[in-house]
Design a protein around this motif. Structure first.
Motif, PDB file in Angstrom:
ATOM      1  N   MET A 173     120.328 109.961  20.560  1.00  0.00           N
ATOM      2  CA  MET A 173     120.009 111.190  21.293  1.00  0.00           C
ATOM      3  C   MET A 173     118.782 110.953  22.159  1.00  0.00           C
ATOM      4  N   PRO A 174     118.807 111.380  23.465  1.00  0.00           N
ATOM      5  CA  PRO A 174     117.629 111.164  24.313  1.00  0.00           C
ATOM      6  C   PRO A 174     116.406 111.842  23.746  1.00  0.00           C
ATOM      7  N   ASP A 175     115.239 111.187  23.940  1.00  0.00           N
ATOM      8  CA  ASP A 175     114.005 111.685  23.346  1.00  0.00           C
ATOM      9  C   ASP A 175     113.610 113.053  23.861  1.00  0.00           C
ATOM     10  N   ASP A 176     113.974 113.392  25.124  1.00  0.00           N
ATOM     11  CA  ASP A 176     113.508 114.641  25.710  1.00  0.00           C
ATOM     12  C   ASP A 176     114.394 115.827  25.352  1.00  0.00           C
ATOM     13  N   LEU A 177     115.409 115.616  24.518  1.00  0.00           N
ATOM     14  CA  LEU A 177     116.263 116.722  24.094  1.00  0.00           C
ATOM     15  C   LEU A 177     115.889 117.118  22.669  1.00  0.00           C
ATOM     16  N   PRO A 178     115.568 118.387  22.443  1.00  0.00           N
ATOM     17  CA  PRO A 178     115.244 118.825  21.089  1.00  0.00           C
ATOM     18  C   PRO A 178     116.474 118.814  20.195  1.00  0.00           C
ATOM     19  N   ASP A 179     116.231 118.755  18.895  1.00  0.00           N
ATOM     20  CA  ASP A 179     117.342 118.755  17.944  1.00  0.00           C
ATOM     21  C   ASP A 179     118.240 119.973  18.127  1.00  0.00           C
ATOM     22  N   SER A 180     117.652 121.121  18.482  1.00  0.00           N
ATOM     23  CA  SER A 180     118.442 122.341  18.611  1.00  0.00           C
ATOM     24  C   SER A 180     119.460 122.237  19.738  1.00  0.00           C
ATOM     25  N   THR A 181     119.155 121.455  20.770  1.00  0.00           N
ATOM     26  CA  THR A 181     120.104 121.300  21.876  1.00  0.00           C
ATOM     27  C   THR A 181     121.330 120.528  21.426  1.00  0.00           C
ATOM     28  N   GLU A 182     121.116 119.420  20.727  1.00  0.00           N
ATOM     29  CA  GLU A 182     122.269 118.667  20.220  1.00  0.00           C
ATOM     30  C   GLU A 182     123.049 119.502  19.216  1.00  0.00           C
ATOM     31  N   ALA A 183     122.352 120.254  18.388  1.00  0.00           N
ATOM     32  CA  ALA A 183     123.043 121.086  17.387  1.00  0.00           C
ATOM     33  C   ALA A 183     123.905 122.137  18.076  1.00  0.00           C
ATOM     34  N   LEU A 184     123.381 122.776  19.114  1.00  0.00           N
ATOM     35  CA  LEU A 184     124.167 123.782  19.834  1.00  0.00           C
ATOM     36  C   LEU A 184     125.367 123.138  20.507  1.00  0.00           C
ATOM     37  N   LEU A 185     125.167 121.948  21.067  1.00  0.00           N
ATOM     38  CA  LEU A 185     126.281 121.234  21.678  1.00  0.00           C
ATOM     39  C   LEU A 185     127.355 120.931  20.644  1.00  0.00           C
ATOM     40  N   ARG A 186     126.953 120.504  19.449  1.00  0.00           N
ATOM     41  CA  ARG A 186     127.939 120.216  18.403  1.00  0.00           C
ATOM     42  C   ARG A 186     128.677 121.479  17.971  1.00  0.00           C
ATOM     43  N   LEU A 187     127.986 122.602  17.951  1.00  0.00           N
ATOM     44  CA  LEU A 187     128.662 123.865  17.641  1.00  0.00           C
ATOM     45  C   LEU A 187     129.691 124.203  18.720  1.00  0.00           C
ATOM     46  N   VAL A 188     129.347 123.959  19.976  1.00  0.00           N
ATOM     47  CA  VAL A 188     130.298 124.207  21.060  1.00  0.00           C
ATOM     48  C   VAL A 188     131.510 123.285  20.918  1.00  0.00           C
ATOM     49  N   LEU A 189     131.251 122.009  20.648  1.00  0.00           N
ATOM     50  CA  LEU A 189     132.329 121.026  20.576  1.00  0.00           C
ATOM     51  C   LEU A 189     133.241 121.234  19.376  1.00  0.00           C
ATOM     52  N   ALA A 190     132.812 122.020  18.397  1.00  0.00           N
ATOM     53  CA  ALA A 190     133.670 122.302  17.240  1.00  0.00           C
ATOM     54  C   ALA A 190     134.882 123.128  17.628  1.00  0.00           C
ATOM     55  N   GLY A 191     134.798 123.856  18.747  1.00  0.00           N
ATOM     56  CA  GLY A 191     135.948 124.579  19.273  1.00  0.00           C
ATOM     57  C   GLY A 191     136.443 125.688  18.359  1.00  0.00           C
ATOM     58  N   GLY A 192     137.642 126.168  18.661  1.00  0.00           N
ATOM     59  CA  GLY A 192     138.233 127.246  17.868  1.00  0.00           C
ATOM     60  C   GLY A 192     137.623 128.599  18.194  1.00  0.00           C
ATOM     61  N   ALA A 193     137.939 129.577  17.373  1.00  0.00           N
ATOM     62  CA  ALA A 193     137.432 130.930  17.579  1.00  0.00           C
ATOM     63  C   ALA A 193     135.903 130.930  17.519  1.00  0.00           C
ATOM     64  N   PRO A 194     135.231 131.617  18.445  1.00  0.00           N
ATOM     65  CA  PRO A 194     133.769 131.584  18.459  1.00  0.00           C
ATOM     66  C   PRO A 194     133.125 132.433  17.376  1.00  0.00           C
ATOM     67  N   GLY A 195     133.861 133.380  16.800  1.00  0.00           N
ATOM     68  CA  GLY A 195     133.271 134.307  15.836  1.00  0.00           C
ATOM     69  C   GLY A 195     132.523 133.640  14.690  1.00  0.00           C
ATOM     70  N   PRO A 196     133.145 132.709  13.971  1.00  0.00           N
ATOM     71  CA  PRO A 196     132.434 132.074  12.852  1.00  0.00           C
ATOM     72  C   PRO A 196     131.186 131.309  13.298  1.00  0.00           C
ATOM     73  N   ARG A 197     131.270 130.606  14.421  1.00  0.00           N
ATOM     74  CA  ARG A 197     130.093 129.865  14.889  1.00  0.00           C
ATOM     75  C   ARG A 197     129.002 130.827  15.363  1.00  0.00           C
ATOM     76  N   ARG A 198     129.410 131.957  15.928  1.00  0.00           N
ATOM     77  CA  ARG A 198     128.421 132.968  16.319  1.00  0.00           C
ATOM     78  C   ARG A 198     127.742 133.542  15.076  1.00  0.00           C
ATOM     79  N   ALA A 199     128.514 133.721  13.998  1.00  0.00           N
ATOM     80  CA  ALA A 199     127.935 134.220  12.747  1.00  0.00           C
ATOM     81  C   ALA A 199     126.912 133.241  12.194  1.00  0.00           C
TER      82      ALA A 199
END
Length: 378
Positions: free
Chosen positions: A1-27
């Protein structure tokens, strides 16, 4: 992971890439303080939030190629991934389903600027193309952000007209990953929009154009704006989908009438029959947005450091705008019309801040604008 990206950015990206209905990830995002905590909570928390087995598998082990592509794109200048939470992009909260996050190339603050969607036919008549340019340019000069979908025809005309206005803002909502351009001929236009406003997508980098993504894109166009203006639309048109979605979430819908002999006017005529506001001038659109601005202004005021209704009605000698930026602007305004350059010098605020604040104050009836000069309303 690039040094200038915070952990929360990669985590949010991984949540997006999980796909499917957004409701559970929004919860998950609602339960935990930030995406990184939601990801670190582990399978038990993911299951409790309602994530499917497929989503849990991708949260635990994301597609490495997609993750690397997303992180590489985000590491470039001017690239952002914005969570669509209550405090992040509140205008999108009524949208069903609201996107989990938006990829943004450009200025994320553009998503907060009061805007109007300008949509219509991909193959407008010569008159329709002229009207798209005329209306979008006038709306941009009034201080509104012009939002559209980067499609051929009316969309492209609207973006181009806003870009030709000094300090004009425009936002393009696209149906592909932001490392791609659709239609391909709009590469230069997409770059100009990113430089002056923002290009946004709910789809991660690498996502190619697919038919179902375009109607889905339209709900974001409608959600980011105070109202939707339809220039020309056939009886079956994506612009009508945008207008319907705008009406469903309580936003204003405007339509230009046309000739009964023009098949591209039939959609607009149907909208008018169904209750859309018939408009003939850009000024009518601006006037029609006043009610929408009043209803939606509370979230915008807090985000832009603006006053609440309660604060404005404070009795006695309390300042009319107790929050600092608006009070500073109010103090440098008087009954004499003043240009933007002078207001920047007097207040120390940026042109972007002043444009958004002045528009809200104008819609609130506190400020009068005349040929680019502003004064307190008598």
């Amino acid at each position: 992971m690039p040094d200038d990206l915070p952990d929360s950015t990669e985590a949010l990206l991984r949540l997006v890439l999980a796909g499917g209905a957004p409701g559970p990830r929004r919860a998950l995002l609602a339960r935990f303080d930030d995406p990184a905590q939601a990801l670190r909570a582990g399978p038990a928390a993911w299951r409790a939030a309602g994530c499917t087995p497929e989503q849990r598998a991708l949260l635990a082990l994301p597609d490495r190629e997609a993750l690397a592509r997303g992180l590489q794109w985000l590491a470039l200048p001017g690239r952002h991934l914005v969570s669509v939470g209550t405090d992040d992009v509140p205008l999108l909260q009524p949208v069903d389903p609201a996107p989990l996050a938006l990829f943004v190339h450009g200025d994320p603050a553009a998503l907060w600027h009061p805007g109007v969607a300008v949509v219509g036919s991909r193959t407008p008549s010569p008159t329709g193309a002229e009207l798209a340019t005329e209306f979008a340019g006038a709306l941009a000069r009034s201080g509104l952000c012009v939002v559209s979908g980067l499609a051929a025809g009316v969309d492209a005309r609207a973006h181009q007209a806003a870009l030709e206005v000094a300090d004009g803002r425009t936002v393009a909502v696209v149906a592909t990953g932001l490392d791609l351009t659709y239609p391909p001929g709009h590469v230069a236009l997409q770059a100009r929009i990113a430089a002056r406003g923002a290009v946004v997508s709910e789809y991660p980098p690498g996502t190619a154009a697919r038919p179902g993504q375009f109607p889905a894109r339209n709900r974001i166009v409608a959600g980011l704006t105070l109202g939707t203006l339809v220039i020309e639309a056939a009886a079956r048109s994506g612009a009508l989908i945008t207008a319907r979605l705008a009406a469903e979430i309580g936003r204003e819908v405007f339509a230009l009438p046309g000739s009964v002999r023009n098949p591209r006017s039939r959609g607009c005529h149907r909208l008018i029959r169904d209750g859309a506001q018939l408009v003939e001038t850009p000024a009518e659109v601006v006037a029609g947005l006043t009610g929408a601005a009043a209803n939606l202004g509370q979230a915008l005021r807090w985000r832009l450091d603006a006053p609440t209704e309660q604060a404005r009605s404070a009795p006695g000698g309390a300042p009319p705008f107790p929050l600092p930026h608006y009070q500073r602007l109010w103090n440098v305004l008087d009954e004499n019309p003043t240009g933007m350059d002078s207001l920047i010098q007097r207040s120390g605020l940026t042109a972007d801040q002043l444009s958004a604040m002045l528009l809200i104050m104008e819609l609130d009836g506190k400020v009068v604008a005349n040929h680019g000069r502003y004064c307190r309303k008598p």
